[in-house]
Scaffold this motif. Structure first.
Motif, mmCIF file in Angstrom:
data_model
loop_
_atom_site.group_PDB
_atom_site.id
_atom_site.type_symbol
_atom_site.label_atom_id
_atom_site.label_comp_id
_atom_site.label_asym_id
_atom_site.label_seq_id
_atom_site.Cartn_x
_atom_site.Cartn_y
_atom_site.Cartn_z
ATOM 1 N N ALA A 1 2.324 14.742 91.573
ATOM 2 C CA ALA A 1 2.429 15.308 90.237
ATOM 3 C C ALA A 1 3.027 14.277 89.288
ATOM 4 N N SER A 2 2.973 14.565 88.006
ATOM 5 C CA SER A 2 3.635 13.743 86.998
ATOM 6 C C SER A 2 5.060 14.262 86.784
ATOM 7 N N PRO A 3 5.991 13.388 86.434
ATOM 8 C CA PRO A 3 7.374 13.814 86.196
ATOM 9 C C PRO A 3 7.479 14.803 85.038
ATOM 10 N N ILE A 4 8.577 15.571 85.045
ATOM 11 C CA ILE A 4 8.813 16.584 84.020
ATOM 12 C C ILE A 4 10.305 16.628 83.711
ATOM 13 N N ARG A 5 10.627 16.865 82.447
ATOM 14 C CA ARG A 5 12.021 17.001 82.020
ATOM 15 C C ARG A 5 12.053 17.634 80.640
ATOM 16 N N VAL A 6 13.261 17.795 80.100
ATOM 17 C CA VAL A 6 13.454 18.296 78.746
ATOM 18 C C VAL A 6 13.946 17.133 77.892
ATOM 19 N N GLU B 1 -0.145 15.992 101.801
ATOM 20 C CA GLU B 1 1.192 15.607 101.364
ATOM 21 C C GLU B 1 1.251 15.712 99.844
ATOM 22 N N THR B 2 2.238 16.439 99.353
ATOM 23 C CA THR B 2 2.396 16.582 97.908
ATOM 24 C C THR B 2 3.730 15.989 97.468
ATOM 25 N N THR B 3 3.714 15.314 96.350
ATOM 26 C CA THR B 3 4.931 14.791 95.733
ATOM 27 C C THR B 3 5.216 15.614 94.488
ATOM 28 N N ASN B 4 6.360 16.293 94.503
ATOM 29 C CA ASN B 4 6.730 17.207 93.427
ATOM 30 C C ASN B 4 7.974 16.676 92.711
ATOM 31 N N TYR B 5 8.112 17.022 91.451
ATOM 32 C CA TYR B 5 9.286 16.627 90.680
ATOM 33 C C TYR B 5 10.036 17.875 90.225
ATOM 34 N N TYR C 1 21.908 17.451 81.841
ATOM 35 C CA TYR C 1 20.874 16.997 82.767
ATOM 36 C C TYR C 1 21.509 16.510 84.068
ATOM 37 N N ARG C 2 21.098 17.084 85.193
ATOM 38 C CA ARG C 2 21.645 16.719 86.492
ATOM 39 C C ARG C 2 20.711 15.802 87.287
ATOM 40 N N GLY C 3 19.626 15.372 86.669
ATOM 41 C CA GLY C 3 18.720 14.462 87.359
ATOM 42 C C GLY C 3 17.470 15.166 87.865
ATOM 43 N N THR C 4 16.571 14.371 88.424
ATOM 44 C CA THR C 4 15.280 14.851 88.902
ATOM 45 C C THR C 4 15.089 14.458 90.364
ATOM 46 N N ASP D 1 15.576 10.448 85.812
ATOM 47 C CA ASP D 1 16.587 9.849 86.686
ATOM 48 C C ASP D 1 16.459 10.478 88.063
ATOM 49 N N ILE D 2 15.933 9.730 89.017
ATOM 50 C CA ILE D 2 15.710 10.260 90.362
ATOM 51 C C ILE D 2 17.032 10.365 91.113
ATOM 52 N N VAL D 3 17.286 11.532 91.708
ATOM 53 C CA VAL D 3 18.479 11.739 92.520
ATOM 54 C C VAL D 3 18.040 12.085 93.940
ATOM 55 N N GLU D 4 18.861 11.732 94.896
ATOM 56 C CA GLU D 4 18.578 12.025 96.294
ATOM 57 C C GLU D 4 19.137 13.397 96.648
ATOM 58 N N SER D 5 18.512 14.051 97.611
ATOM 59 C CA SER D 5 18.990 15.346 98.080
ATOM 60 C C SER D 5 19.037 15.345 99.589
#
Length: 282
Positions: free
Chosen positions: A34-39, A69-73, A51-54, A224-228
């Motif tokens: 997918a394409s990234p998404i934010r406000v 395999e899907t890549t989601n944001y 904003y806590r990151g993506t 801003d990519i964050v790890e989970s």
């Protein structure tokens, strides 16, 4: 659309590849991103959300008999609300706004929505981590909001329900949910906020509407990519360990500097002793 779809058919002609190996490859070769998404930053500021990151979440599922395999944001925002919940401090991150961008999957001549089989409650728990054990009761209304950046109208449905806030306190909540197919992606919008007499309902809904109006989506959207971890919780706190390590290193350097100063002091004492001896010889 930043979509990657890998087809292993080209690998069939590679010399030395057995039929069994080709079969294994074909079972795990298709991926969609997918394409990234934010406000927008201005909309988030106006709404009072942080904003806590993506999170870039990669998942593997079976669609149409094929492994895909899907890549989601997933982008998450929180807002501190001053409400005296029992067992919690007066200010907690009780306002939550989250966005999902997941790719439309097309395999075997069929199209699939990776989050299409999730209920509203499952979607809400999928995208945020402030509220747990979320249960949605009934639909209490809806409204249409214009997402200006997307040039699309989103239909927000509002539900009442209950949840556990920060794993400690049970609270009544409202949940706003909207879904939209946009630019070959499926978008999900979630807003969660307390159902409490001390929290003006109209104000919270207006804040959510402001966030919706500022949604940005596309390959050129910077996030801003964050790890989970395995539970879906952010692990940015790991950086704190690095800071501690750097602090320890700096202490170590100070110790070395102290040792060097002591050596210099010792050398000065030796020079003074030599000068005294020379004076005695004269």
């Amino acid at each position: 659309m930043n979509r990657r779809q890998f087809v292993a058919a080209a690998a069939v002609g590679v010399a030395g590849v057995s039929a069994g190996c080709v079969s294994d490859i074909l079972n795990d070769v298709t991926s969609f991103e997918a394409s990234p998404i934010r406000v927008s930053a201005d909309a988030a500021d106006d709404a009072g959300y942080e904003y806590r990151g993506t999170e870039e979440r990669v998942e593997e599922r079976e669609f149409g008999g094929e492994n895909v395999e899907t890549t989601n944001y997933i982008s998450q925002y929180v807002r501190t609300i001053d409400v005296p919940f029992a067992g919690l401090s007066s200010e907690v991150d009780a306002g939550v706004f989250a966005l999902v961008s997941t790719p439309q999957v097309a395999v075997a001549g069929e199209s699939f929505n990776p989050v299409g089989d999730m209920s509203e409650a499952e979607l809400a728990e999928y995208v945020q981590e402030e509220y747990d054990e979320l249960e949605i009761d009934s639909n209490v209304g809806g409204r249409a909001i214009e997402a200006e950046e997307l040039e699309s109208t989103l239909s927000l449905e509002t539900y009442d329900g209950t949840a556990t806030l920060q794993g400690e306190t049970g609270v009544d909540v409202y949940v706003d949910v909207a879904q939209l197919s946009y630019d070959e992606d499926h978008l999900v919008v979630i807003g969660v906020y307390p159902d409490d007499d001390d929290v003006p309902l109209d104000d919270e809904r207006e804040r959510v509407d402001t966030m919706v109006a500022g949604i940005e989506h596309g390959d050129d959207v910077e996030v801003d990519i964050v790890e989970s971890d395995a539970d879906g919780h952010d692990t940015e706190s790991d950086d704190g360990g690095e800071d501690d390590a750097e602090t320890d290193d700096s202490d170590g350097n100070d110790d070395e500097a102290d040792d060097a100063d002591e050596d210099d002091a010792g050398a000065d004492d030796t020079d003074e002793d030599d000068a005294d001896e020379d004076g005695e010889d004269e």
